[in-house]
Design a protein around this motif. Sequence first.
Motif, PDB file in Angstrom:
ATOM      1  N   TRP A   1       4.721  -6.093  21.036  1.00 22.53           N
ATOM      2  CA  TRP A   1       4.343  -7.497  20.985  1.00 22.53           C
ATOM      3  C   TRP A   1       5.482  -8.402  20.500  1.00 22.53           C
ATOM      4  CZ3 TRP A   1      -0.049  -8.448  23.373  1.00 22.53           C
ATOM      5  CH2 TRP A   1      -0.987  -7.429  23.476  1.00 22.53           C
ATOM      6  N   SER A   2       6.664  -7.882  20.342  1.00 16.66           N
ATOM      7  CA  SER A   2       7.763  -8.655  19.740  1.00 16.66           C
ATOM      8  C   SER A   2       8.142  -9.904  20.543  1.00 16.66           C
ATOM      9  CB  SER A   2       8.994  -7.771  19.531  1.00 16.66           C
ATOM     10  OG  SER A   2       9.482  -7.304  20.767  1.00 16.66           O
ATOM     11  N   TYR A   3       7.857  -9.914  21.831  1.00 19.12           N
ATOM     12  CA  TYR A   3       8.191 -11.088  22.641  1.00 19.12           C
ATOM     13  C   TYR A   3       7.392 -12.320  22.201  1.00 19.12           C
ATOM     14  CZ  TYR A   3       3.849 -10.087  25.127  1.00 19.12           C
ATOM     15  OH  TYR A   3       2.530  -9.856  25.437  1.00 19.12           O
ATOM     16  N   GLU A   4       6.292 -12.102  21.458  1.00 18.91           N
ATOM     17  CA  GLU A   4       5.477 -13.234  21.012  1.00 18.91           C
ATOM     18  C   GLU A   4       6.159 -14.076  19.934  1.00 18.91           C
ATOM     19  OE1 GLU A   4       0.981 -11.519  21.661  1.00 18.91           O
ATOM     20  OE2 GLU A   4       1.834 -11.467  19.662  1.00 18.91           O
ATOM     21  N   GLU A   5       7.052 -13.448  19.163  1.00 17.29           N
ATOM     22  CA  GLU A   5       7.730 -14.149  18.060  1.00 17.29           C
ATOM     23  C   GLU A   5       6.708 -14.900  17.201  1.00 17.29           C
ATOM     24  OE1 GLU A   5      10.961 -16.498  19.590  1.00 17.29           O
ATOM     25  OE2 GLU A   5      11.729 -14.836  20.765  1.00 17.29           O
ATOM     26  N   GLU A   6       5.662 -14.182  16.808  1.00 20.22           N
ATOM     27  CA  GLU A   6       4.520 -14.761  16.099  1.00 20.22           C
ATOM     28  C   GLU A   6       4.808 -15.033  14.620  1.00 20.22           C
ATOM     29  OE1 GLU A   6      -0.092 -13.437  15.139  1.00 20.22           O
ATOM     30  OE2 GLU A   6       1.060 -12.343  16.629  1.00 20.22           O
ATOM     31  N   TRP A   7       4.214 -16.095  14.125  1.00 19.52           N
ATOM     32  CA  TRP A   7       4.224 -16.440  12.703  1.00 19.52           C
ATOM     33  C   TRP A   7       2.771 -16.522  12.260  1.00 19.52           C
ATOM     34  CZ3 TRP A   7       8.509 -18.480   9.631  1.00 19.52           C
ATOM     35  CH2 TRP A   7       9.738 -18.309  10.259  1.00 19.52           C
ATOM     36  N   ARG A   8       2.513 -16.153  11.018  1.00 19.20           N
ATOM     37  CA  ARG A   8       1.148 -16.201  10.496  1.00 19.20           C
ATOM     38  C   ARG A   8       1.111 -16.925   9.158  1.00 19.20           C
ATOM     39  NH1 ARG A   8      -1.251 -10.208  11.981  1.00 19.20           N
ATOM     40  NH2 ARG A   8      -1.142 -10.515  14.237  1.00 19.20           N
TER      41      ARG A   8
END
Length: 129
Positions: free
Chosen positions: A55-62
């Motif tokens: 899932w690294s392509y999402e470059e998600e922040w929480r």
Amino acid sequence: MWSHYANSHKGFCLEYDFKMLKELITLPLPVKYCNDLPNDIDDKLKLIFTKSKEWSYEEEWRLVKPAEKCVSQSNIIAPIAIYLGSNMDEQIKKSIMDIAKGKNIKIYKMYLNQNEFKLEAKLIWEPRL
């Protein structure tokens, strides 16, 4: 992420300006992508901020807030924009647009780029100043 989290481009996304939140205890933090689960599975924060490398392509922040500091009328931040999915049902789109207009929230619609594998946001309504 639209195909995973917005029902195949039928959903919507809200944009917030976190600078407007005065009581923010923690800043949004990036998710760590790795092949293995954290060693200390009792550390709930590590689990919350860890996802598979797939899932690294999402470059998600929480953003995580302690339960005792959760939503109350005094610390809600209003969205500054809404992004409508490219495949959104017209009746749902109209309902969401009516709500957004009533609250003076900018509205964007997502479009599939015809020449590249990407989405583009186009402004379709903004409040009058």
